[in-house]
Design a protein around this motif. Structure first.
Motif, PDB file in Angstrom:
ATOM      1  N   SER A  63      34.196  49.339  46.802  1.00 36.68           N
ATOM      2  CA  SER A  63      35.617  48.978  46.839  1.00 36.68           C
ATOM      3  C   SER A  63      36.373  49.862  47.825  1.00 36.68           C
ATOM      4  CB  SER A  63      36.243  49.064  45.446  1.00 36.68           C
ATOM      5  OG  SER A  63      36.323  50.396  45.050  1.00 36.68           O
TER       6      SER A  63
ATOM      7  N   TYR B  83      53.562  42.670  46.102  1.00 37.93           N
ATOM      8  CA  TYR B  83      52.828  41.406  45.997  1.00 37.93           C
ATOM      9  C   TYR B  83      51.403  41.481  46.563  1.00 37.93           C
ATOM     10  CZ  TYR B  83      56.863  38.744  44.360  1.00 37.93           C
ATOM     11  OH  TYR B  83      57.897  38.259  43.609  1.00 37.93           O
ATOM     12  N   LEU B  84      51.096  42.551  47.288  1.00 32.63           N
ATOM     13  CA  LEU B  84      49.739  42.658  47.838  1.00 32.63           C
ATOM     14  C   LEU B  84      48.760  43.073  46.740  1.00 32.63           C
ATOM     15  CD1 LEU B  84      50.505  44.245  51.313  1.00 32.63           C
ATOM     16  CD2 LEU B  84      49.312  42.087  50.921  1.00 32.63           C
ATOM     17  N   PRO B  85      47.485  42.650  46.852  1.00 35.83           N
ATOM     18  CA  PRO B  85      46.522  43.001  45.806  1.00 35.83           C
ATOM     19  C   PRO B  85      46.444  44.507  45.591  1.00 35.83           C
ATOM     20  CG  PRO B  85      45.563  41.465  47.397  1.00 35.83           C
ATOM     21  CD  PRO B  85      46.894  41.866  47.936  1.00 35.83           C
ATOM     22  N   LYS B  86      46.196  44.868  44.337  1.00 37.26           N
ATOM     23  CA  LYS B  86      46.215  46.290  43.978  1.00 37.26           C
ATOM     24  C   LYS B  86      45.058  47.074  44.606  1.00 37.26           C
ATOM     25  CE  LYS B  86      49.979  45.981  41.729  1.00 37.26           C
ATOM     26  NZ  LYS B  86      50.816  45.539  42.849  1.00 37.26           N
ATOM     27  N   ASN B  87      44.001  46.364  45.015  1.00 37.30           N
ATOM     28  CA  ASN B  87      42.892  47.097  45.653  1.00 37.30           C
ATOM     29  C   ASN B  87      43.119  47.333  47.151  1.00 37.30           C
ATOM     30  OD1 ASN B  87      42.595  44.375  46.169  1.00 37.30           O
ATOM     31  ND2 ASN B  87      40.381  44.519  46.424  1.00 37.30           N
ATOM     32  N   TYR B  88      44.244  46.890  47.677  1.00 33.79           N
ATOM     33  CA  TYR B  88      44.600  47.217  49.061  1.00 33.79           C
ATOM     34  C   TYR B  88      45.290  48.585  49.074  1.00 33.79           C
ATOM     35  CZ  TYR B  88      44.132  42.377  50.878  1.00 33.79           C
ATOM     36  OH  TYR B  88      43.684  41.143  51.275  1.00 33.79           O
TER      37      TYR B  88
ATOM     38  N   ARG C 241      56.532  37.468  49.073  1.00 38.23           N
ATOM     39  CA  ARG C 241      55.306  36.895  48.515  1.00 38.23           C
ATOM     40  C   ARG C 241      54.559  36.065  49.567  1.00 38.23           C
ATOM     41  NH1 ARG C 241      55.225  33.901  42.782  1.00 38.23           N
ATOM     42  NH2 ARG C 241      55.535  32.053  44.007  1.00 38.23           N
TER      43      ARG C 241
ATOM     44  N   LYS D 102      50.842  36.792  50.916  1.00 42.84           N
ATOM     45  CA  LYS D 102      49.810  35.739  50.866  1.00 42.84           C
ATOM     46  C   LYS D 102      49.180  35.530  52.244  1.00 42.84           C
ATOM     47  CE  LYS D 102      50.816  32.616  47.057  1.00 42.84           C
ATOM     48  NZ  LYS D 102      51.347  31.313  46.693  1.00 42.84           N
TER      49      LYS D 102
ATOM     50  N   VAL E  80      46.671  38.243  52.894  1.00 45.11           N
ATOM     51  CA  VAL E  80      45.444  38.018  52.128  1.00 45.11           C
ATOM     52  C   VAL E  80      44.606  36.921  52.799  1.00 45.11           C
ATOM     53  CG1 VAL E  80      44.529  37.239  49.899  1.00 45.11           C
ATOM     54  CG2 VAL E  80      46.455  38.833  49.965  1.00 45.11           C
TER      55      VAL E  80
ATOM     56  N   LYS F 251      40.749  36.925  54.281  1.00 44.05           N
ATOM     57  CA  LYS F 251      39.752  35.993  53.743  1.00 44.05           C
ATOM     58  C   LYS F 251      39.086  35.213  54.867  1.00 44.05           C
ATOM     59  CE  LYS F 251      40.863  35.310  48.970  1.00 44.05           C
ATOM     60  NZ  LYS F 251      41.789  34.662  48.072  1.00 44.05           N
TER      61      LYS F 251
END
Ligand SMILES: [Zn+2]
Length: 250
Positions: free
Chosen positions: A14, A65-70, A231, A235, A238, A242
């Motif tokens: 991670s 709003y960004l993923p917590k693992n960023y 948001r 998105k 992200v 991806k």
């Protein structure tokens, strides 16, 4: 023991895969950026609205709003002066994968409105040159000469990814914010913003709307707009990761 090894491996993976984003709220401190005034009423004096405050508020929401693992950083989290060079240096310091600068537009024409997304590339548009002048601030002439060499190198290395990043962010704003808030899509454009060049990373500069357009300004002051806009930007980031395969680790 097996579980500990598994946990360590998971943490390591991670850590390696964590995306690092540097969000850059435009202006700050003595530099208000673009501004407008909410007219006085019988009971109130005119209220000055500064680009720097809305840009900071939207940037903080993008982080949320960004993923917590960023790994997400901001070039400023409070109202303070930050030079373009300092902002760019921070990109090296945190080893950012992406640099995203958030601004609001201003115009002498009160009718100008809409959002636009810029990425670093060469261009010949006179209208864009005006925006560059504002966002590039007061750089010394010697700095701009050095920067021109850097800009060419950075463009060569980052323009395709920056264009892709601009596309995903812009597309998401179009999809989830444009219709709801009756925003005009001013498009994805090329520009020479020094802060993007100095960051040396795939980067974009977003102009969320015109602070000098009354309806748009009032919208941008609302939490509802700021949340939806933030948001959409998150998105888009992200989606970019991806669609872009991570480089091989070994
Ligand atoms: Zn600005």
């Amino acid at each position: 023991m097996k579980f500990t090894i598994f946990l360590l491996c998971s943490l390591l993976i991670s850590k390696i895969q964590a995306q690092t984003i540097l969000l850059d709220p435009g202006h700050g401190g003595k530099d208000c950026g673009a501004k407008s005034y909410i007219s006085a009423t019988k009971k109130t004096k005119p209220i000055k609205v500064c680009e720097k405050d809305i840009a900071l508020s939207i940037s903080k929401r993008v982080k949320d709003y960004l993923p917590k693992n960023y790994q997400v950083y901001l070039t400023r989290t409070i109202d303070r002066d930050v030079s373009l060079q300092e902002r760019a240096l921070m990109a090296d310091k945190v080893k950012a994968d992406l640099f995203i600068s958030i601004h609001l537009n201003g115009s002498s024409s009160k009718k100008s409105h809409g959002f636009e997304t810029f990425y670093l590339d060469n261009h010949n548009d006179i209208a864009i040159k005006k925006i560059e002048q504002v966002e590039n601030g007061l750089l010394e002439k010697s700095e701009t000469v050095i920067n021109q060499i850097l800009i060419d190198l950075v463009i060569e290395r980052t323009a395709p990814q920056s264009k892709k990043l601009a596309y995903y962010i812009h597309k998401n704003i179009n999809y989830s914010v444009k219709k709801k808030f009756k925003l005009k899509d001013r498009g994805i454009k090329k520009a020479l913003f020094y802060v993007l060049a100095l960051s040396k990373r795939p980067s974009v500069l977003i102009e969320a709307g015109f602070i000098t357009h009354k309806r748009e300004r009032d919208q941008m002051l609302s939490k509802k707009f700021q949340n939806q806009f933030a948001r959409a930007v998150a998105k888009g980031i992200v989606r970019y990761f991806k669609k872009k395969p991570s480089p091989p680790i070994f």
